[in-house]
Structures are given as C-alpha cells and as structure tokens.
Write a protein that holds these residues in place. Sequence first.
Motif, PDB file in Angstrom:
ATOM      1  N   GLN A 286      39.756  57.935  60.795  1.00 14.39           N
ATOM      2  CA  GLN A 286      41.151  58.215  61.126  1.00 14.39           C
ATOM      3  C   GLN A 286      41.583  57.460  62.375  1.00 14.39           C
ATOM      4  O   GLN A 286      42.680  56.879  62.410  1.00 14.39           O
TER       5      GLN A 286
ATOM      6  N   THR B  31      42.104  53.814  61.635  1.00 14.23           N
ATOM      7  CA  THR B  31      43.367  53.628  60.918  1.00 14.23           C
ATOM      8  C   THR B  31      44.549  53.669  61.876  1.00 14.23           C
ATOM      9  O   THR B  31      45.481  52.857  61.785  1.00 14.23           O
ATOM     10  N   ASN B  32      44.509  54.593  62.843  1.00 13.99           N
ATOM     11  CA  ASN B  32      45.604  54.749  63.787  1.00 13.99           C
ATOM     12  C   ASN B  32      45.733  53.579  64.758  1.00 13.99           C
ATOM     13  O   ASN B  32      46.804  53.378  65.344  1.00 13.99           O
TER      14      ASN B  32
ATOM     15  N   GLY C 281      48.639  51.355  64.306  1.00  8.88           N
ATOM     16  CA  GLY C 281      49.950  51.862  64.676  1.00  8.88           C
ATOM     17  C   GLY C 281      50.266  51.730  66.146  1.00  8.88           C
ATOM     18  O   GLY C 281      51.357  52.105  66.588  1.00  8.88           O
ATOM     19  N   GLY C 282      49.308  51.231  66.935  1.00  3.04           N
ATOM     20  CA  GLY C 282      49.543  51.060  68.356  1.00  3.04           C
ATOM     21  C   GLY C 282      49.424  52.357  69.141  1.00  3.04           C
ATOM     22  O   GLY C 282      49.016  53.401  68.629  1.00  3.04           O
TER      23      GLY C 282
ATOM     24  N   ALA D 126      51.593  54.461  70.332  1.00  5.77           N
ATOM     25  CA  ALA D 126      52.367  55.626  69.889  1.00  5.77           C
ATOM     26  C   ALA D 126      51.687  56.388  68.767  1.00  5.77           C
ATOM     27  O   ALA D 126      51.862  57.596  68.636  1.00  5.77           O
ATOM     28  N   ARG D 127      50.913  55.683  67.964  1.00  2.43           N
ATOM     29  CA  ARG D 127      50.197  56.338  66.860  1.00  2.43           C
ATOM     30  C   ARG D 127      48.938  57.034  67.370  1.00  2.43           C
ATOM     31  O   ARG D 127      48.547  58.083  66.852  1.00  2.43           O
ATOM     32  N   LEU D 128      48.303  56.435  68.378  1.00  2.81           N
ATOM     33  CA  LEU D 128      47.048  57.004  68.890  1.00  2.81           C
ATOM     34  C   LEU D 128      47.288  58.217  69.779  1.00  2.81           C
ATOM     35  O   LEU D 128      46.489  59.144  69.808  1.00  2.81           O
ATOM     36  N   TYR D 129      48.391  58.204  70.526  1.00  3.08           N
ATOM     37  CA  TYR D 129      48.623  59.269  71.507  1.00  3.08           C
ATOM     38  C   TYR D 129      49.982  59.921  71.250  1.00  3.08           C
ATOM     39  O   TYR D 129      51.023  59.266  71.318  1.00  3.08           O
ATOM     40  N   SER D 130      49.974  61.211  71.016  1.00  2.00           N
ATOM     41  CA  SER D 130      51.209  61.909  70.678  1.00  2.00           C
ATOM     42  C   SER D 130      52.195  61.934  71.847  1.00  2.00           C
ATOM     43  O   SER D 130      53.396  62.092  71.643  1.00  2.00           O
TER      44      SER D 130
END
Length: 232
Positions: free
Chosen positions: A215, A218-219, A222-223, A225-229
């Motif tokens: 997971q 995969t994230n 997304g850069g 923003a995808r890795l850290y909420s």
Amino acid sequence: MKIAGSTAFVTGANRGLGRRFAEQLVARGATVYGGARNVASLDVPGVIPIAIDVTDAASVAAAAEKTSGVSLLINNAGSYTGASVSDGSLEDIRLEMETHYFGTLAVSRAFAPQLAGNGGGTILNVLSVLSWVTYPGYSGYAAAKSAEWSLTNALRLELAAQGTNVAALHVGYMDTDMVASVDAPKSDPAVIAALSLDALEEGSIEILADEDARQVQTNLAGGVARLYSTAG
C-alpha cells in the motif's frame, strides 16, 4: 540463486527476523554464519556464531576474515532509539545512521570480494515501509532506513559488474521486540523470512512482504499528499 548448498552470513541473527532467517537457511541446506554483537546469545542449532558490531569497522573486517565462501549476505542488524529528528538526541540519531546506513555499507563492502569469488552471489538488505514514509516517534529510524534504501539501489547498480544481485525487503510491523508495545496487526517473522528466501531464489530485487508495504509503495506515486493525510 539456490539456497541449498550456499553459504550465508546473517547479521543480527540472534533474535527476531534475523534468527528466523538463520533457522530457515539451515533447514534449506545452507551453511550459515550468524553474526551478533554477543555471540553467547546466538544459539540457533547448526549456525556458526561470528562476533560482529556493524558500527565498528574493525569488527566488520574481522568477521569477514573469519568466514569464507559466502554467497548470500543478509544485512538484518538494526537499532531503534525512538529519536525524533526535530528534538531527539543527536547521538541516538547518529546511532540509527551508523547502524542502518554506514553499517550496511561497511558489511556489504567487506563481503563483496567473497560474493564475487562465488559467482557474484546475493545481498538482501532488510528495509521497512519506513524507507518510504515516516511517522512521529519513528522519524530518526525512518530517515536512516530511507538512506539505506538509496544505498541498496546504489549497491545494486555498482555491484552488478561482479554479478551480485542486491535485493531490498520492505515490511511493516512484525512480531518482534522492537514493536512489542505497538497495538496493531503484526506479521510473523518466520513467514517473512520464508517468503523472502523464496523471492531470492526467484531472483527478485524488491520484496514487498505484506499489505502495508504494497500500500505504501502504491501511495508513493501520489506524492506527499497521498502519503500524509495532513499534507496540503
């Protein structure tokens, strides 16, 4: 590579994942050197104990001199201080880097000639999902693992000329001493060791050992923003 009949050296073989690697290598027909700072703590049947402190250059050199025929090197030795990069002890943060980055580098360089002399062989570096992402309470460790990931990729390129396959193992929480206080699902280290050895025999260079690793990888696409909420 073929495990049966090979000669392996495993750092941190006295406990946790390293112990499981040593046990399964013996069961699969390998000659196994087990490295540990305190060899008295290394009691895996069939394993040849070798004293090594991966943060001490003289200790690493001595370990390489006491072994021969190594065709599989598993850089498993690790440390976890819990130090934060923003306000943690610089001494603790340096220990993380000395263990995971400089230690892995020193051991890999010390054993590269043996690997070359045995057809190139294989190096497996035990990394983490924290090579790719970090969290409060793990930032010093994660920074060191991220550096070790980059080192792994560099070693793969630079040792290709001698025929050495350099692989990375990325894994999330395992049921080991390091995360004993963490209340979360954890993988069985014996299962992780088994699937890793299977992957090495297939020639894999990147082993994603669990759903967390898959997971997070995969994230990455997304850069931030995808890795850290909390990222904007």
